[in-house]
Scaffold this active site. Structure first.
Site, mmCIF file in Angstrom:
data_model
loop_
_atom_site.group_PDB
_atom_site.id
_atom_site.type_symbol
_atom_site.label_atom_id
_atom_site.label_comp_id
_atom_site.label_asym_id
_atom_site.label_seq_id
_atom_site.Cartn_x
_atom_site.Cartn_y
_atom_site.Cartn_z
ATOM 1 C CB VAL A 1 -0.922 0.015 1.257
ATOM 2 C CG1 VAL A 1 -1.731 1.298 1.300
ATOM 3 C CG2 VAL A 1 -1.840 -1.192 1.265
ATOM 4 C CG ASP B 1 7.254 -3.659 9.708
ATOM 5 O OD1 ASP B 1 7.331 -2.435 9.801
ATOM 6 O OD2 ASP B 1 6.373 -4.315 10.308
ATOM 7 C CB ALA C 1 4.922 2.428 1.053
ATOM 8 C CE LYS C 2 4.851 -0.840 8.281
ATOM 9 N NZ LYS C 2 6.025 -0.181 8.751
ATOM 10 N N GLY C 3 3.775 -2.933 3.528
ATOM 11 C CA GLY C 3 3.358 -4.151 2.850
ATOM 12 C C GLY C 3 3.785 -5.368 3.628
#
Ligand code: NAD
Length: 459
Positions: A103, A189, A148-150
């Protein structure tokens, strides 16, 4: 009637109902879909417990700022999201499907930047909330990135090293249409680290035909990783705490500290604060913790964890639960484990003078309100744990420019960046009369809103 029979009858009745509506001209599919609120209500894709917290914080800051409604709409939901499903061959030979997400919250500030996690709870809503926070964090620290992150939904504890490698490599290949060193840069992460970043970088590099170290940060140093990345987030928390305490007229020396979480971030914080003269009186990990009002023997604790993996059983203090540790009397309380730890349930009982949020989203809005009523200031996550992304930015700059900076240079730059951000937040809070979290978010949103306004709407 058999169960199958009742299903068939229900389906037939439903079809007849829809057909009747079509014939009567009363809307047909559109009307049916419109009544299915969970399918069509705006923003339903992103809903999650974490997104609720992120949105409430955003709305509070947007209200305090008097944000233009058009810009508010544009920032409420992520700009671009990708959901991927892919098969992985397990070591047993069986093939299993996994779901992954990426995202990108905003593309107005430059490339997007954010972590890649492996966890059972990874979802579109979780990634959306974390991407929004990354936008705030980058903007507050004045880094040229959007958030962003995923990640991939899986339980990394039940996967072998080679299965994790296949997941990371396939995930990297699947999201390659929307990432790139000038488009979206990954980072470690939950349950990912240097090893996973090396696989990710290698997969992307194979796809484009040349080594591209700047596609992810948090890589091993030999592949273009930077000095100082491992300790960056914890050290950044300590720099932010130092600046906040100075503002309050307190010293770190002699202060009693509790840290929840003893991983990559919490363990560095405990060590750095003890080096500065603080006393660590409580610490915990997922299996439980230990408290000692005289101060814990940190080197002995670290040696214990190195040998036994967990704090549980360490003889240098009293046993304490992983949530109960938050209520151990102290001056500085540092949640450094996971989200939703300080809530309306336990906030009334916290016995500390200041909270410094090292974890992402450790305090619910209800918990936050109680802390505010009790006059306990909170150094918010968006600021306190920004050291990781700041040093990631330094890594990306070094990779792009093929430079190598020394550890001292990185630490000096990080301290300057963290203190400057803390100073901006303190003076904004003072002039607007808001708490530090709202002030931090107002500053961040202001910056993103300004960029969005200047770039305007294409076409
Ligand atoms: P980690 O996996 O290395 O460590 C997490 C620690 O928390 C472990 O000690 C674990 O046992 C403990 N823990 C897990 N569940 C717990 C529970 N229910 N109660 C008490 N302890 C529990 O992770 P990390 O990298 O140290 O990250 C910690 C937090 O900091 C996360 O919220 C993460 O999003 C945030 N953060 C990390 C970075 C980074 O650079 N690593 C950057 C920004 C924010």
């Amino acid at each position: 009637m058999t169960e199958q029979g009742s299903h068939d009858e229900a389906a037939a009745a439903q079809e007849a109902e829809w057909a009747g509506r079509e014939r009567r001209g009363t809307g047909g599919w559109d009307e049916v879909l419109a009544t299915e609120q969970h399918l069509v209500s705006p923003g339903a894709e992103w809903r999650s417990g974490l997104y609720r917290v992120a949105l409430e914080q955003f709305e509070r800051a947007a209200g305090a700022l008097g944000l233009d409604p058009d810009i508010r709409e544009r920032l409420l939901e992520p700009r671009r999201s990708l959901v991927v499903n892919f098969p992985i061959r397990r070591d047993s030979g069986e093939v299993q499907e996994f779901t992954g997400y990426r995202v990108q919250h905003t593309l107005a500030m430059g490339p997007a930047k954010g972590g890649i996690r492996l966890a059972p709870g990874v979802s579109l809503g979780e990634c959306a909330a974390l991407a929004l926070w990354m936008t705030f964090k980058c903007a507050l620290l004045e880094l040229p990135f959007g958030g962003a992150k995923g990640g991939v939904r899986c339980d990394p504890n039940r996967l072998s090293e080679s299965e994790i490698e296949r997941i990371i490599r396939r995930y990297a290949a699947e999201i390659s249409p929307i990432i790139g060193p000038d488009r979206d840069i990954g980072a470690p992460d939950m349950a990912t680290g240097e090893r996973e970043m090396a696989w990710f970088m290698d997969t992307y590099s194979q796809q484009v035909g040349q080594a591209v170290p700047e596609i992810v940060t948090g890589k091993p140093p030999v592949l273009g990783g930077t000095e100082g990345r491992r300790a960056a987030t914890g050290l950044g928390v300590v720099f932010a705490a130092e600046a906040a305490l100075e503002h309050l007229g307190w010293e770190i020396r002699g202060k009693q500290v509790v840290v929840q979480g003893f991983g990559k971030v919490g363990s560095v914080i405990a060590e750095e604060l003890q080096n500065r003269g603080a006393s660590i009186v409580g610490v915990t990990d997922v299996a439980g913790g230990v408290a000692n009002e005289e101060g814990l023997d940190l080197p002995a604790l670290q040696a214990w964890v190195a040998e036994h993996d967990f704090i549980r059983g360490f003889p240098g203090g009293e046993k304490v639960g992983r949530l109960d540790v938050l209520e151990v009397p102290c001056d500085i309380l540092i949640p450094a484990a996971l989200e939703h730890q300080i809530t309306d349930e336990n906030a009334p009982r916290l016995d500390c003078k200041i909270v410094v949020e090292a974890a992402n989203g450790p305090t619910t809005p209800e918990g936050d309100e109680i802390l505010a009523q009790r006059g306990i200031p909170v150094v918010p996550d968006v600021l306190a744990n920004g050291g990781g992304v700041t040093v990631s930015y330094y890594e990306w700059v070094q990779d792009v420019q093929r430079e190598m900076w020394s550890g001292d240079e990185i630490a000096t730059r990080l301290r300057k960046t963290m203190r400057a951000a803390m100073d901006r937040v303190l003076s904004a809070a003072e002039s607007s009369g808001t708490d530090w979290r709202t002030a931090a978010q107002v500053l961040a949103i202001q910056r993103v809103a300004e960029a969005s306004r200047l770039r305007s709407i294409y076409p």
